[in-house]
Design an enzyme around this catalytic site. Structure first.
Site, PDB file in Angstrom:
ATOM      1  N   TYR A 115      29.396  -7.666   3.621  1.00 13.66           N
ATOM      2  CA  TYR A 115      28.792  -6.896   4.704  1.00 13.66           C
ATOM      3  C   TYR A 115      29.786  -6.339   5.721  1.00 13.66           C
ATOM      4  O   TYR A 115      29.390  -5.585   6.601  1.00 13.66           O
ATOM      5  CB  TYR A 115      27.745  -7.754   5.431  1.00 13.66           C
ATOM      6  CG  TYR A 115      26.640  -8.201   4.512  1.00 13.66           C
ATOM      7  CD1 TYR A 115      25.695  -7.302   4.056  1.00 13.66           C
ATOM      8  CD2 TYR A 115      26.552  -9.519   4.080  1.00 13.66           C
ATOM      9  CE1 TYR A 115      24.686  -7.698   3.195  1.00 13.66           C
ATOM     10  CE2 TYR A 115      25.544  -9.927   3.220  1.00 13.66           C
ATOM     11  CZ  TYR A 115      24.618  -9.010   2.778  1.00 13.66           C
ATOM     12  OH  TYR A 115      23.621  -9.411   1.922  1.00 13.66           O
TER      13      TYR A 115
ATOM     14  N   HIS B 131      13.104  -5.681  -0.728  1.00 10.27           N
ATOM     15  CA  HIS B 131      12.648  -6.055  -2.062  1.00 10.27           C
ATOM     16  C   HIS B 131      11.303  -6.778  -2.059  1.00 10.27           C
ATOM     17  O   HIS B 131      10.803  -7.137  -3.122  1.00 10.27           O
ATOM     18  CB  HIS B 131      13.705  -6.954  -2.720  1.00 10.27           C
ATOM     19  CG  HIS B 131      15.087  -6.581  -2.322  1.00 10.27           C
ATOM     20  ND1 HIS B 131      15.688  -5.406  -2.718  1.00 10.27           N
ATOM     21  CD2 HIS B 131      15.984  -7.202  -1.510  1.00 10.27           C
ATOM     22  CE1 HIS B 131      16.900  -5.334  -2.181  1.00 10.27           C
ATOM     23  NE2 HIS B 131      17.095  -6.402  -1.445  1.00 10.27           N
TER      24      HIS B 131
ATOM     25  N   HIS C 280      21.661   0.594   3.803  1.00 12.85           N
ATOM     26  CA  HIS C 280      22.137  -0.729   3.387  1.00 12.85           C
ATOM     27  C   HIS C 280      23.650  -0.756   3.491  1.00 12.85           C
ATOM     28  O   HIS C 280      24.323   0.197   3.073  1.00 12.85           O
ATOM     29  CB  HIS C 280      21.714  -1.051   1.949  1.00 12.85           C
ATOM     30  CG  HIS C 280      20.243  -1.126   1.783  1.00 12.85           C
ATOM     31  ND1 HIS C 280      19.514  -2.217   2.204  1.00 12.85           N
ATOM     32  CD2 HIS C 280      19.358  -0.239   1.283  1.00 12.85           C
ATOM     33  CE1 HIS C 280      18.235  -1.979   1.961  1.00 12.85           C
ATOM     34  NE2 HIS C 280      18.117  -0.791   1.410  1.00 12.85           N
ATOM     35  N   LEU C 281      24.181  -1.823   4.036  1.00 19.62           N
ATOM     36  CA  LEU C 281      25.628  -1.969   4.161  1.00 19.62           C
ATOM     37  C   LEU C 281      26.296  -2.107   2.801  1.00 19.62           C
ATOM     38  O   LEU C 281      27.326  -1.495   2.533  1.00 19.62           O
ATOM     39  CB  LEU C 281      25.957  -3.185   5.033  1.00 19.62           C
ATOM     40  CG  LEU C 281      25.510  -3.065   6.492  1.00 19.62           C
ATOM     41  CD1 LEU C 281      25.371  -4.437   7.120  1.00 19.62           C
ATOM     42  CD2 LEU C 281      26.481  -2.204   7.262  1.00 19.62           C
TER      43      LEU C 281
ATOM     44  N   ARG D 146      17.833  -7.321  -6.268  1.00 19.22           N
ATOM     45  CA  ARG D 146      18.108  -6.420  -5.142  1.00 19.22           C
ATOM     46  C   ARG D 146      18.033  -4.940  -5.538  1.00 19.22           C
ATOM     47  O   ARG D 146      18.168  -4.067  -4.690  1.00 19.22           O
ATOM     48  CB  ARG D 146      19.476  -6.710  -4.545  1.00 19.22           C
ATOM     49  CG  ARG D 146      19.592  -8.086  -3.919  1.00 19.22           C
ATOM     50  CD  ARG D 146      20.925  -8.235  -3.199  1.00 19.22           C
ATOM     51  NE  ARG D 146      21.214  -9.614  -2.897  1.00 19.22           N
ATOM     52  CZ  ARG D 146      20.778 -10.265  -1.815  1.00 19.22           C
ATOM     53  NH1 ARG D 146      20.028  -9.648  -0.933  1.00 19.22           N
ATOM     54  NH2 ARG D 146      21.103 -11.533  -1.623  1.00 19.22           N
TER      55      ARG D 146
END
Length: 147
Positions: free
Chosen positions: A23, A81, A101-102, A112
């Site tokens: 992240y 999800h 999303h990172l 995912r």
């Protein structure tokens, strides 16, 4: 002047210390500050909320409509999800949104790979770290200017 809302889902309050290899090292406060400055420089107002509770994100989405929010940037995190409720809230308010999303969710675990948001989002940005938020903001501002 447009109003934009940035929503951060569960565990994003731990950015900077949570799995930095996945992240990144940038904190949520740094991301929010950067987005606020960029929105302000473009003549717009930016609000943000991080919550680990699905219902708080839903309540914030509902409030966005009556507040005149023009665009939403959302990183649903793990709710991506699982949350039909968040998807339904976004559809109910009819505010355009970009999913952020990172990490590149498609390079991660198979569970995912599915998103309840992607097919109804204006666009999706993933895998570009904190820069993805900046790019989403730029795209949102372009969308607003074109409308």
């Amino acid at each position: 002047m447009a109003t934009l809302l940035v929503l951060h889902g569960p565990n994003l309050n731990l950015l900077g210390t949570r799995e930095p290899g996945v992240y990144g090292a940038v904190t949520l406060a740094q991301i929010n500050q950067d987005l606020e400055q960029r929105a302000r420089a473009a003549g717009h107002h930016l609000l943000h909320l991080q919550s680990n509770a699905e219902y708080e994100l839903i309540e914030r989405i509902h409030a966005a409509r009556s507040e005149g929010v023009d665009f939403i940037l959302i990183n649903p995190a793990a709710f991506t999800h699982t949350s039909v409720a968040l998807r339904d809230a976004l559809l109910a308010v009819s505010i355009p949104f970009i999913e952020v999303h990172l990490s590149n969710v498609h390079k991660r675990e198979p569970f995912r790979h599915h998103s309840y948001f992607s097919d109804v989002a204006v666009g999706v940005i993933c895998g570009l770290g904190a820069s993805g938020y900046r790019l989403a903001l730029e795209a949102a501002l372009e969308q607003l200017a074109a409308s």
